[in-house]
Design a protein around this motif. Structure first.
Motif, PDB file in Angstrom:
ATOM      1  N   PHE A   1       0.832  -1.210   0.000  1.00 40.87           N
ATOM      2  CA  PHE A   1       0.000   0.000   0.000  1.00 40.87           C
ATOM      3  C   PHE A   1       0.864   1.257   0.000  1.00 40.87           C
ATOM      4  N   ALA A   2       1.927   1.247   0.790  1.00 40.05           N
ATOM      5  CA  ALA A   2       2.800   2.420   0.861  1.00 40.05           C
ATOM      6  C   ALA A   2       3.481   2.677  -0.480  1.00 40.05           C
ATOM      7  N   LEU A   3       3.962   1.610  -1.112  1.00 41.01           N
ATOM      8  CA  LEU A   3       4.635   1.777  -2.397  1.00 41.01           C
ATOM      9  C   LEU A   3       3.660   2.240  -3.482  1.00 41.01           C
ATOM     10  N   VAL A   4       2.462   1.708  -3.459  1.00 43.42           N
ATOM     11  CA  VAL A   4       1.464   2.101  -4.462  1.00 43.42           C
ATOM     12  C   VAL A   4       1.110   3.571  -4.312  1.00 43.42           C
ATOM     13  N   LEU A   5       0.910   4.010  -3.066  1.00 46.17           N
ATOM     14  CA  LEU A   5       0.564   5.416  -2.844  1.00 46.17           C
ATOM     15  C   LEU A   5       1.707   6.338  -3.267  1.00 46.17           C
ATOM     16  N   ALA A   6       2.947   5.975  -2.897  1.00 45.20           N
ATOM     17  CA  ALA A   6       4.094   6.791  -3.286  1.00 45.20           C
ATOM     18  C   ALA A   6       4.271   6.812  -4.803  1.00 45.20           C
ATOM     19  N   TYR A   7       4.074   5.666  -5.434  1.00 39.05           N
ATOM     20  CA  TYR A   7       4.219   5.590  -6.894  1.00 39.05           C
ATOM     21  C   TYR A   7       3.142   6.438  -7.574  1.00 39.05           C
ATOM     22  N   LEU A   8       1.921   6.340  -7.074  1.00 43.78           N
ATOM     23  CA  LEU A   8       0.827   7.083  -7.685  1.00 43.78           C
ATOM     24  C   LEU A   8       1.047   8.584  -7.552  1.00 43.78           C
ATOM     25  N   TYR A   9       1.586   8.994  -6.419  1.00 44.19           N
ATOM     26  CA  TYR A   9       1.891  10.419  -6.220  1.00 44.19           C
ATOM     27  C   TYR A   9       2.899  10.908  -7.262  1.00 44.19           C
ATOM     28  N   ARG A  10       3.996  10.177  -7.427  1.00 41.87           N
ATOM     29  CA  ARG A  10       5.013  10.586  -8.394  1.00 41.87           C
ATOM     30  C   ARG A  10       4.488  10.475  -9.825  1.00 41.87           C
ATOM     31  N   LEU A  11       3.648   9.485 -10.068  1.00 43.52           N
ATOM     32  CA  LEU A  11       3.108   9.278 -11.419  1.00 43.52           C
ATOM     33  C   LEU A  11       2.304  10.488 -11.870  1.00 43.52           C
ATOM     34  N   VAL A  12       1.366  10.933 -11.047  1.00 46.01           N
ATOM     35  CA  VAL A  12       0.531  12.069 -11.455  1.00 46.01           C
ATOM     36  C   VAL A  12       1.333  13.370 -11.425  1.00 46.01           C
ATOM     37  N   ARG A  13       2.296  13.469 -10.525  1.00 41.91           N
ATOM     38  CA  ARG A  13       3.096  14.705 -10.446  1.00 41.91           C
ATOM     39  C   ARG A  13       3.961  14.875 -11.685  1.00 41.91           C
ATOM     40  N   VAL A  14       4.625  13.793 -12.115  1.00 43.49           N
ATOM     41  CA  VAL A  14       5.514  13.886 -13.264  1.00 43.49           C
ATOM     42  C   VAL A  14       4.729  13.909 -14.572  1.00 43.49           C
ATOM     43  N   THR A  15       3.716  13.050 -14.677  1.00 43.20           N
ATOM     44  CA  THR A  15       2.970  12.945 -15.939  1.00 43.20           C
ATOM     45  C   THR A  15       2.186  14.210 -16.247  1.00 43.20           C
ATOM     46  N   TYR A  16       1.504  14.751 -15.222  1.00 46.59           N
ATOM     47  CA  TYR A  16       0.622  15.889 -15.452  1.00 46.59           C
ATOM     48  C   TYR A  16       1.217  17.218 -14.995  1.00 46.59           C
ATOM     49  N   GLY A  17       2.400  17.180 -14.385  1.00 46.90           N
ATOM     50  CA  GLY A  17       3.031  18.415 -13.942  1.00 46.90           C
ATOM     51  C   GLY A  17       2.298  19.097 -12.813  1.00 46.90           C
ATOM     52  N   SER A  18       1.615  18.323 -11.958  1.00 46.24           N
ATOM     53  CA  SER A  18       0.863  18.907 -10.847  1.00 46.24           C
ATOM     54  C   SER A  18       1.800  19.309  -9.716  1.00 46.24           C
ATOM     55  N   GLY A  19       1.319  20.197  -8.854  1.00 43.09           N
ATOM     56  CA  GLY A  19       2.078  20.586  -7.675  1.00 43.09           C
ATOM     57  C   GLY A  19       2.075  19.483  -6.630  1.00 43.09           C
ATOM     58  N   ARG A  20       2.891  19.660  -5.606  1.00 42.59           N
ATOM     59  CA  ARG A  20       3.028  18.618  -4.584  1.00 42.59           C
ATOM     60  C   ARG A  20       1.715  18.371  -3.848  1.00 42.59           C
ATOM     61  N   LEU A  21       1.057  19.439  -3.406  1.00 41.52           N
ATOM     62  CA  LEU A  21      -0.162  19.280  -2.630  1.00 41.52           C
ATOM     63  C   LEU A  21      -1.273  18.644  -3.451  1.00 41.52           C
ATOM     64  N   LEU A  22      -1.499  19.185  -4.666  1.00 42.37           N
ATOM     65  CA  LEU A  22      -2.555  18.627  -5.512  1.00 42.37           C
ATOM     66  C   LEU A  22      -2.240  17.195  -5.925  1.00 42.37           C
ATOM     67  N   SER A  23      -0.969  16.896  -6.186  1.00 46.44           N
ATOM     68  CA  SER A  23      -0.597  15.526  -6.548  1.00 46.44           C
ATOM     69  C   SER A  23      -0.866  14.569  -5.395  1.00 46.44           C
ATOM     70  N   GLY A  24      -0.550  15.009  -4.168  1.00 47.46           N
ATOM     71  CA  GLY A  24      -0.805  14.166  -3.008  1.00 47.46           C
ATOM     72  C   GLY A  24      -2.287  13.922  -2.801  1.00 47.46           C
ATOM     73  N   LEU A  25      -3.091  14.975  -2.917  1.00 49.44           N
ATOM     74  CA  LEU A  25      -4.533  14.823  -2.743  1.00 49.44           C
ATOM     75  C   LEU A  25      -5.133  13.923  -3.826  1.00 49.44           C
ATOM     76  N   ARG A  26      -4.695  14.126  -5.047  1.00 50.45           N
ATOM     77  CA  ARG A  26      -5.214  13.305  -6.135  1.00 50.45           C
ATOM     78  C   ARG A  26      -4.783  11.841  -5.988  1.00 50.45           C
ATOM     79  N   ALA A  27      -3.555  11.631  -5.532  1.00 51.01           N
ATOM     80  CA  ALA A  27      -3.078  10.256  -5.351  1.00 51.01           C
ATOM     81  C   ALA A  27      -3.903   9.533  -4.295  1.00 51.01           C
ATOM     82  N   VAL A  28      -4.152  10.193  -3.172  1.00 46.79           N
ATOM     83  CA  VAL A  28      -4.961   9.580  -2.104  1.00 46.79           C
ATOM     84  C   VAL A  28      -6.370   9.313  -2.595  1.00 46.79           C
ATOM     85  N   LEU A  29      -6.961  10.295  -3.262  1.00 45.06           N
ATOM     86  CA  LEU A  29      -8.321  10.135  -3.767  1.00 45.06           C
ATOM     87  C   LEU A  29      -8.394   9.021  -4.812  1.00 45.06           C
TER      88      LEU A  29
END
Length: 366
Positions: free
Chosen positions: A314-342
């Motif tokens: 679960f920890a690896l999936v959440l961390a991976y998803l955070y970096r995935l949306v941040r790098v792919t879509y160029g989102s900020g840290r806060l929005l990437s974290g919220l989107r990853a959790v959601l």
């Protein structure tokens, strides 16, 4: 389903290679466009002049040798996918496609390896056995049809319980009476000694508890609904087999669901298209399959690590998803974290609903 997996594995592995390990049929018409193939590849459509109608393990062994010897696309793609989340996706969306494995082929190969692993280990470790509901509670099966007298008594109890001056003992007694009145059909009334449901008793109880103005068609609908639920209850021992049968299918259905979630989260981004979300979803699910395969092997080798493996996963999936949306879509840290959790929460809920729904539906269709 196993034959489907073999066919998918053959198709995915063959698509990863340059074809040097596969026998060709030069000088014959191309099976795709009909033009004569002068050498290994058709000069018109580019298709490899090879016959893949061979045992699956021959295809896999030859393709793997070809892949690692000559075609380095997998060696370039897989480390980037696993250890630099989002970078492979961003490069592919930016047009750098020739040097990487196409997303769907890599996804298909990873899924084949994952399901072959979980099925083989699951059969050996007994993971698909004993999937049953807990013992039914005393409230039994609620059919949703209540006698008028019961309804009037329930209303009176609700009114009495609303009295703020009611003492605790009386309140507890009234609450117990409320449970009894609203209990519906008791399992003891319809459960046979062999674990089957007495359909005659079930129909009789539904008819007895129906309102006087209930039509025969409405009674029949109620009976059919409860009959399907009884069928699921009687066949709990087959849940493992059904889950095994449907797992590869709802994993494929999860791809558009995850892509639609991404589309909703980025609906106001006009330069991001559904194609981008599909590529992102393919790469994310490929990572899940690779991670899942590794964790399954660890758990099978060391069963005591099951809890740690689940938590780490679960920890690896959440961390991976955070970096995935941040790098792919160029989102900020806060929005990437919220989107990853959601995304993770919604994906887990939808995947569980999809899996349970398809398994239960499979009982209704048989």
């Amino acid at each position: 389903m196993e034959h489907d997996i073999e066919a998918a594995g053959a198709a995915s592995v063959s698509g990863l290679t340059s074809g040097s390990h596969h026998p060709v049929q030069s000088g014959l018409p191309c099976t795709n466009c009909g033009e004569v193939v002068p050498d290994r590849f058709c000069s018109t459509c580019g298709q490899l002049a090879s016959d893949f109608h061979r045992p699956v393990w021959d295809l896999i062994s030859g393709s793997l040798g070809d892949m690692f010897a000559l075609d380095g696309r997998l060696l370039r793609s897989l480390p980037l996918l696993l250890f630099r989340p989002g970078r492979l996706t961003r490069n592919y969306l930016d047009g750098q496609r020739a040097r990487y494995v196409p997303p769907f082929r890599m996804f298909l190969l990873a899924s084949v390896i994952f399901f072959l692993t979980i099925f083989s280990l699951g059969d050996r470790m007994g993971w698909f056995g004993g999937l049953r509901f807990d013992q039914p509670s005393e409230s039994g099966l609620e059919v949703g049809l209540t006698l008028p007298a019961d309804r009037a008594a329930r209303d009176a109890l609700n009114q009495a319980l609303a009295d703020p001056g009611l003492d605790d003992a009386t309140r507890a007694q009234l609450a117990d009476s409320q449970v009894v009145i609203g209990s519906g059909i008791q399992m003891s009334e319809i459960l046979l000694p062999d674990g089957k449901i007495d359909r005659v008793a079930l129909r009789t109880l539904i008819e007895e508890r129906a309102d006087p103005d209930t039509t025969p068609a409405e009674i029949e609908v109620a009976y059919r609904t409860i009959d399907h639920a009884a069928t699921v209850f009687e066949n709990q021992d087959r849940f493992g087999a059904r889950l095994r049968q449907w797992a590869p299918r709802f994993s494929l259905l999860f791809l558009p669901v995850f892509s639609l979630l991404l589309a909703l989260l980025y609906a106001w981004h006009r330069q991001v298209y559904m194609y981008d979300h599909l590529i992102t979803g393919l790469h994310f699910q490929t990572f899940l399959y690779v991670l899942g395969t590794a964790l399954l092997i660890v758990v099978a080798a060391i069963p005591s690590t099951t809890g740690w493996a689940i938590g780490l996963g679960f920890a690896l999936v959440l961390a991976y998803l955070y970096r995935l949306v941040r790098v792919t879509y160029g989102s900020g840290r806060l929005l990437s974290g919220l989107r990853a959790v959601l995304l993770l929460i919604l994906s887990m809920i939808l995947l569980a609903m999809l899996a349970i729904g398809l398994v239960v539906l499979s009982f209704f269709l048989t």
